[in-house]
Design an enzyme around this catalytic site. Structure first.
Site, PDB file in Angstrom:
ATOM      1  N   GLY A 225       0.843  -1.205   0.266  1.00  0.00           N
ATOM      2  CA  GLY A 225       0.002  -0.002  -0.030  1.00  0.00           C
ATOM      3  C   GLY A 225       0.907   1.244   0.021  1.00  0.00           C
ATOM      4  O   GLY A 225       2.147   1.306   0.136  1.00  0.00           O
ATOM      5  N   PRO A 226       0.174   2.330  -0.244  1.00  0.00           N
ATOM      6  CA  PRO A 226       0.869   3.584  -0.375  1.00  0.00           C
ATOM      7  C   PRO A 226       1.508   3.785   0.936  1.00  0.00           C
ATOM      8  O   PRO A 226       1.073   3.476   2.038  1.00  0.00           O
ATOM      9  CB  PRO A 226      -0.075   4.534  -0.698  1.00  0.00           C
ATOM     10  CG  PRO A 226      -1.422   3.727  -1.024  1.00  0.00           C
ATOM     11  CD  PRO A 226      -1.122   2.499  -0.661  1.00  0.00           C
ATOM     12  N   PRO A 227       2.368   4.972   0.875  1.00  0.00           N
ATOM     13  CA  PRO A 227       3.229   5.343   2.380  1.00  0.00           C
ATOM     14  C   PRO A 227       2.135   5.865   3.467  1.00  0.00           C
ATOM     15  O   PRO A 227       1.113   6.381   2.879  1.00  0.00           O
ATOM     16  CB  PRO A 227       4.192   6.631   1.820  1.00  0.00           C
ATOM     17  CG  PRO A 227       4.246   6.077   0.313  1.00  0.00           C
ATOM     18  CD  PRO A 227       3.083   5.616  -0.044  1.00  0.00           C
ATOM     19  N   THR A 229      -0.052   4.395   5.375  1.00  0.00           N
ATOM     20  CA  THR A 229      -1.479   3.804   5.404  1.00  0.00           C
ATOM     21  C   THR A 229      -1.446   3.001   6.652  1.00  0.00           C
ATOM     22  O   THR A 229      -2.553   2.583   6.840  1.00  0.00           O
ATOM     23  CB  THR A 229      -1.889   3.013   3.943  1.00  0.00           C
ATOM     24  OG1 THR A 229      -0.662   2.385   3.687  1.00  0.00           O
ATOM     25  CG2 THR A 229      -2.392   4.113   2.971  1.00  0.00           C
ATOM     26  N   GLY A 230      -0.419   2.720   7.405  1.00  0.00           N
ATOM     27  CA  GLY A 230      -0.205   2.117   8.502  1.00  0.00           C
ATOM     28  C   GLY A 230       0.058   0.601   8.314  1.00  0.00           C
ATOM     29  O   GLY A 230      -0.099  -0.372   8.999  1.00  0.00           O
ATOM     30  N   HIS A 446      -8.961  33.901 -11.883  1.00  0.00           N
ATOM     31  CA  HIS A 446      -8.383  32.396 -12.079  1.00  0.00           C
ATOM     32  C   HIS A 446      -9.274  31.610 -11.498  1.00  0.00           C
ATOM     33  O   HIS A 446      -9.859  30.631 -12.149  1.00  0.00           O
ATOM     34  CB  HIS A 446      -6.954  32.466 -12.191  1.00  0.00           C
ATOM     35  CG  HIS A 446      -6.413  30.946 -12.621  1.00  0.00           C
ATOM     36  ND1 HIS A 446      -5.794  30.846 -13.565  1.00  0.00           N
ATOM     37  CD2 HIS A 446      -6.611  29.744 -11.793  1.00  0.00           C
ATOM     38  CE1 HIS A 446      -5.394  29.279 -13.619  1.00  0.00           C
ATOM     39  NE2 HIS A 446      -5.843  28.937 -12.353  1.00  0.00           N
ATOM     40  N   GLU A 447      -9.159  31.723 -10.227  1.00  0.00           N
ATOM     41  CA  GLU A 447     -10.118  30.911  -9.209  1.00  0.00           C
ATOM     42  C   GLU A 447     -11.411  30.894  -9.405  1.00  0.00           C
ATOM     43  O   GLU A 447     -12.030  29.883  -9.587  1.00  0.00           O
ATOM     44  CB  GLU A 447      -9.689  31.160  -7.898  1.00  0.00           C
ATOM     45  CG  GLU A 447      -8.267  30.841  -7.402  1.00  0.00           C
ATOM     46  CD  GLU A 447      -7.446  29.550  -7.854  1.00  0.00           C
ATOM     47  OE1 GLU A 447      -8.319  28.520  -8.043  1.00  0.00           O
ATOM     48  OE2 GLU A 447      -6.430  29.445  -8.207  1.00  0.00           O
ATOM     49  N   HIS A 450     -12.305  28.845 -12.514  1.00  0.00           N
ATOM     50  CA  HIS A 450     -12.679  27.292 -12.186  1.00  0.00           C
ATOM     51  C   HIS A 450     -13.953  27.159 -11.348  1.00  0.00           C
ATOM     52  O   HIS A 450     -14.589  26.304 -11.796  1.00  0.00           O
ATOM     53  CB  HIS A 450     -11.342  27.016 -11.124  1.00  0.00           C
ATOM     54  CG  HIS A 450     -10.279  26.623 -11.599  1.00  0.00           C
ATOM     55  ND1 HIS A 450      -9.780  25.831 -12.791  1.00  0.00           N
ATOM     56  CD2 HIS A 450      -8.891  27.112 -11.205  1.00  0.00           C
ATOM     57  CE1 HIS A 450      -8.544  25.980 -13.268  1.00  0.00           C
ATOM     58  NE2 HIS A 450      -7.888  26.760 -12.121  1.00  0.00           N
ATOM     59  N   ASP A 523      -2.564  23.290 -13.764  1.00  0.00           N
ATOM     60  CA  ASP A 523      -4.026  23.107 -14.509  1.00  0.00           C
ATOM     61  C   ASP A 523      -3.643  22.106 -15.728  1.00  0.00           C
ATOM     62  O   ASP A 523      -4.330  21.077 -15.969  1.00  0.00           O
ATOM     63  CB  ASP A 523      -4.903  24.145 -14.792  1.00  0.00           C
ATOM     64  CG  ASP A 523      -5.217  24.941 -13.564  1.00  0.00           C
ATOM     65  OD1 ASP A 523      -5.332  24.206 -12.436  1.00  0.00           O
ATOM     66  OD2 ASP A 523      -5.483  26.076 -13.506  1.00  0.00           O
TER      67      ASP A 523
HETATM   68  P1  ADP Z   1       3.379   3.011   6.547  1.00  0.00           P
HETATM   69  O1  ADP Z   1       4.148   1.993   7.387  1.00  0.00           O
HETATM   70  O2  ADP Z   1       2.270   2.302   5.957  1.00  0.00           O
HETATM   71  O3  ADP Z   1       4.168   3.879   5.610  1.00  0.00           O
HETATM   72  P2  ADP Z   1       3.038   3.788   9.390  1.00  0.00           P
HETATM   73  O4  ADP Z   1       2.341   2.370   9.730  1.00  0.00           O
HETATM   74  O5  ADP Z   1       4.484   4.161   9.414  1.00  0.00           O
HETATM   75  O6  ADP Z   1       2.555   3.821   7.729  1.00  0.00           O
HETATM   76  O7  ADP Z   1       1.838   5.013   9.525  1.00  0.00           O
HETATM   77  C1  ADP Z   1       2.365   6.098  10.254  1.00  0.00           C
HETATM   78  C2  ADP Z   1       1.796   6.782  11.380  1.00  0.00           C
HETATM   79  O8  ADP Z   1       0.263   7.211  10.690  1.00  0.00           O
HETATM   80  C3  ADP Z   1       1.306   5.732  12.342  1.00  0.00           C
HETATM   81  O9  ADP Z   1       2.373   5.819  13.255  1.00  0.00           O
HETATM   82  C4  ADP Z   1      -0.054   6.130  12.714  1.00  0.00           C
HETATM   83  O10 ADP Z   1       0.167   7.233  13.744  1.00  0.00           O
HETATM   84  C5  ADP Z   1      -0.741   6.895  11.718  1.00  0.00           C
HETATM   85  N1  ADP Z   1      -1.481   5.845  10.815  1.00  0.00           N
HETATM   86  C6  ADP Z   1      -1.614   5.391   9.639  1.00  0.00           C
HETATM   87  N2  ADP Z   1      -2.485   4.579   9.421  1.00  0.00           N
HETATM   88  C7  ADP Z   1      -3.287   4.605  10.517  1.00  0.00           C
HETATM   89  C8  ADP Z   1      -4.687   3.814  10.638  1.00  0.00           C
HETATM   90  N3  ADP Z   1      -5.093   3.089   9.861  1.00  0.00           N
HETATM   91  N4  ADP Z   1      -4.978   4.040  12.052  1.00  0.00           N
HETATM   92  C9  ADP Z   1      -4.480   4.822  12.980  1.00  0.00           C
HETATM   93  N5  ADP Z   1      -3.093   5.490  12.686  1.00  0.00           N
HETATM   94  C10 ADP Z   1      -2.788   5.300  11.557  1.00  0.00           C
HETATM   95 ZN    ZN Z   2      -5.806  27.056 -11.851  1.00  0.00          ZN
END
Ligand code: ADP
Ligand code: ZN
Ligand code: MG
Length: 634
Positions: A225-227, A229-230, A446-447, A450, A523
């Site tokens: 998963g993306p950075p 996300t836990g 401009h804004e 949009h 844009d």
């Molecule tokens: P990853 O490893 O996917 O990059 P991390 O686990 O290091 O992400 O998440 C960084 C911080 O973001 C965690 O320490 C927490 O505080 C918060 N966080 C991320 N996802 C969640 C989640 N699903 N629930 C609660 N806190 C989260």
């Molecule tokens: Zn614009």
């Protein structure tokens, strides 16, 4: 751990003591000519020695055979004064001259072997012994400073092979289960990920049950998963739930290491894990070591060795003991296929960006620790933050609390969190950027351009906020649109409408000022990307229909599409992209022409207020202005 350390400490002391004793013994008995501690020795030439002998001034001579060095004293000199030179070993006459001079001659024949040993001792073993002693001392101090259960630091690891004393530990952070302090309760949203990891927890708790029935559990699971996300959080929570030790190491650490150490570190990591099983081994950023081996021309031997070692270890460990290897990555497609084979990371746990409900849950979880002043509506915040990761949302709550403190309050208000949305989404407000008056007007038109186009599209998301306060992100202003509910599919009409909205800013500038500015760069970029995707990926063009003409390496990283078509087709795609955008541009111009009065009115209002809400915008847009002719009805 304690036993190990004590043993190591003891053997280290013994090494050093032996070294010192050997040194003293050699020094005293075998190298009397080195016992010159209190003697003041002057280097002289060989002819000087001959002269001194000639003049019968010499008292005692000490000749050392292996290096033909001569140490001598003079009659009548103070005790502790001596001269040294090197004799010609072939000078057979020297003995006679010494005798003639009436001096006493001492010949020293050092034992060849111990001479060598002495040499090694001094130049080689002693410095290393000192180095180890220093490393051991540092190590102990670190441990003291961190408490004994703390991370085990690794010093002198580069000499692990030579010392053989167990100093080459992998340095993988070892955290006792009670220290992980994270369980599934601390992970909000991510219900599916938690569900599939529950099985791993159960396995770690009762490995026997699985063994009895003959079930083979995955040795490894890949959290994808993306950075933010836990993923790290989930891995820790698995260890926390199961109450087992958590070993963690990051792929990038392997890569930074000395040549040849990566593989050793992997070996060590699994050795430790084996001793502490059941346990979790967590490899963060596994893509740093686990990249496809055949990619590119330049090979990285170090990385490859490390990867091979990892594969070997994963095949080798006895997983009845309950070792589960979790790894995290945001680019699973770049991983070497060998890593994904059965028996390795054959289970994939998607850890996606949170949806609306997930975002709300994460916000609530993190807001629990913050003192707030009701009413607080976190669903509104969740609605305003599509695309934010868990880490972003945790940061948002914290920023809100910080803002409350900055403003001298003891409780955070809804307003604090609302302001923080921008910190997360668009970079912090930067009041210090000074725009000229004309620039500010251009940005306002401009804004509003949009926003008016957006308001006139059937399928557009409502405008929630318009601002011309510059952001640190570099944007001079922005128009925020928020979907009323989460969308997973976008229709062709919605895409076309979105394109027109992207074009609205530039269209307003052209219409009002008759000139173009660089302000539309972003844009244009977005519009081009979207139009290109329409044609090459979404099959939304008449020219090409449902033919995939490009691929996206990694949608998570929002990468550009790379074309997979003939060069001639690429040219036609470019033409189609241009046509699509131009069409959207004309639509935007059309809408703005029809709403020119409203454009003026709203742009002036925004210029004055700098930031207006979506509600303000809509009210003004709908209000009949008696001074202006009514909008022509279509
Ligand atoms: P990853 O490893 O996917 O990059 P991390 O686990 O290091 O992400 O998440 C960084 C911080 O973001 C965690 O320490 C927490 O505080 C918060 N966080 C991320 N996802 C969640 C989640 N699903 N629930 C609660 N806190 C989260
Ligand atoms: Zn614009
Ligand atoms: Mg992480």
């Amino acid at each position: 751990m304690e036993m190990d350390d004590n043993k190591r400490r003891r053997s280290m002391i013994i090494y050093v003591l032996i070294a010192i004793v050997v040194y003293l013994v050699l020094n005293t008995f075998l190298f009397p000519n080195m016992r010159t501690g209190q003697v003041q020795i002057t280097d002289v030439s060989y002819t000087q020695l001959l002269d001194d002998l000639e003049e019968k001034k010499v008292d005692k001579v000490q000749y050392t055979t292996n290096d033909a060095s001569v140490l001598y004293t003079l009659k009548g000199d103070d005790e502790g004064k001596a001269y040294q030179t090197t004799a010609m070993p072939t000078d057979a006459d020297l003995t006679n001259r010494i005798q003639d001079a009436g001096a006493t001659l001492d010949v020293v024949v050092p034992d060849e072997d111990s001479g060598l040993m002495m040499y090694y001792l001094l130049t080689f073993i002693l410095p290393i012994a000192v180095f180890f002693l220093f490393g051991w001392w540092l190590n102990r101090r670190m441990k003291k400073a961190m408490g004994d259960d703390g991370p085990s630091m690794n010093f002198g690891g580069g000499f692990g092979g030579m010392g053989g004393g167990g100093l080459g530990k992998s340095g993988a952070r070892i955290v006792a289960s009670k220290d992980v302090g994270v369980t599934f309760k601390d992970v909000a949203g991510q219900e599916e990920a938690k569900e599939s990891l529950k099985e791993v927890v159960d396995f770690l708790e009762n490995p026997k049950r699985y063994e009895e029935i003959g079930a083979r559990l995955p040795r490894g699971a890949l959290l994808v998963g993306p950075p933010g996300t836990g993923k790290t959080l989930l891995a820790k929570a698995v260890a926390g739930e199961a109450g087992v030790p958590f070993f963690s190491i990051s792929g990038s650490e392997f890569v930074e290491m000395f040549v040849g150490r990566g593989a050793a570190k992997v070996r060590d990591l699994f050795k430790q894990a084996n001793e502490k099983a059941p346990c979790i081994v967590f490899i963060d950023e596994i893509d740093a070591v686990g990249k496809r081996r055949d990619q590119g021309l330049s090979t990285n031997d170090e990385r490859e060795q490390t990867l091979n070692q990892l594969l070997t270890e994963m095949d080798g460990f006895d997983n009845h003991k309950g070792i589960v290897v979790l790894a995290a990555t945001n680019r699973p497609d770049s991983l070497d296929p060998a890593l994904l084979r059965p028996g390795r990371f054959d289970r994939r746990v998607p850890v996606e960006l949170p949806d609306l409900a997930g975002r709300k849950a994460i916000l609530e979880l993190h807001a629990k620790d913050v003192k707030v002043q009701p009413p607080i509506d976190l669903s509104a915040i969740a609605r305003a933050t599509p695309g934010a990761s868990g880490a972003d949302l945790a940061n948002l709550i914290n920023e809100g609390a910080l803002r409350a403190v900055r403003q001298g309050r003891t409780k955070a208000l809804q307003e604090d969190f609302e302001e923080s949305v921008e910190v997360v989404i668009a970079g912090q407000q930067r009041k210090s950027t000074v725009l000229s008056d004309h620039e500010k007007q251009v940005v306002a038109y401009h804004e509003i351009g949009h926003a008016i186009v957006a308001a006139n599209m059937k399928e557009g998301a409502p405008v929630t906020k318009i601002t011309i306060v510059p952001r640190t992100s570099g944007a001079l202003g922005y128009t925020m649109q928020v979907e009323e509910d989460e969308r997973f599919l976008t229709t062709k009409q919605e895409v076309l409408d979105k394109l027109a909205v992207y074009c609205g800013g530039r269209a307003a500038e052209e219409l009002i000022f008759g000139e173009m500015t660089t302000g539309a760069a972003n844009d244009i970029e977005q519009a081009t990307k979207l139009a290109r995707n329409m044609i090459t990926r979404f099959g939304m063009s008449d020219e090409f229909g449902m033919m995939a003409l490009g691929t996206v390496q990694n949608a998570y990283l929002n990468q550009d599409t790379s074309l997979t078509c003939a060069p001639g087709t690429a040219e036609r795609i470019d033409e189609a992209v241009l046509r699509t955008i131009e069409h959207a541009h004309q639509r935007a111009l059309q809408v703005l022409r029809e709403n020119k009065f409203k454009l003026h009115e709203l742009a002036r209002y925004l210029y004055k207020k700098e930031t207006i809400t979506g509600d303000e915008f809509m009210t003004l847009l709908k209000r009949e202005n008696p001074l202006m002719p009514p909008k022509p009805q279509a």
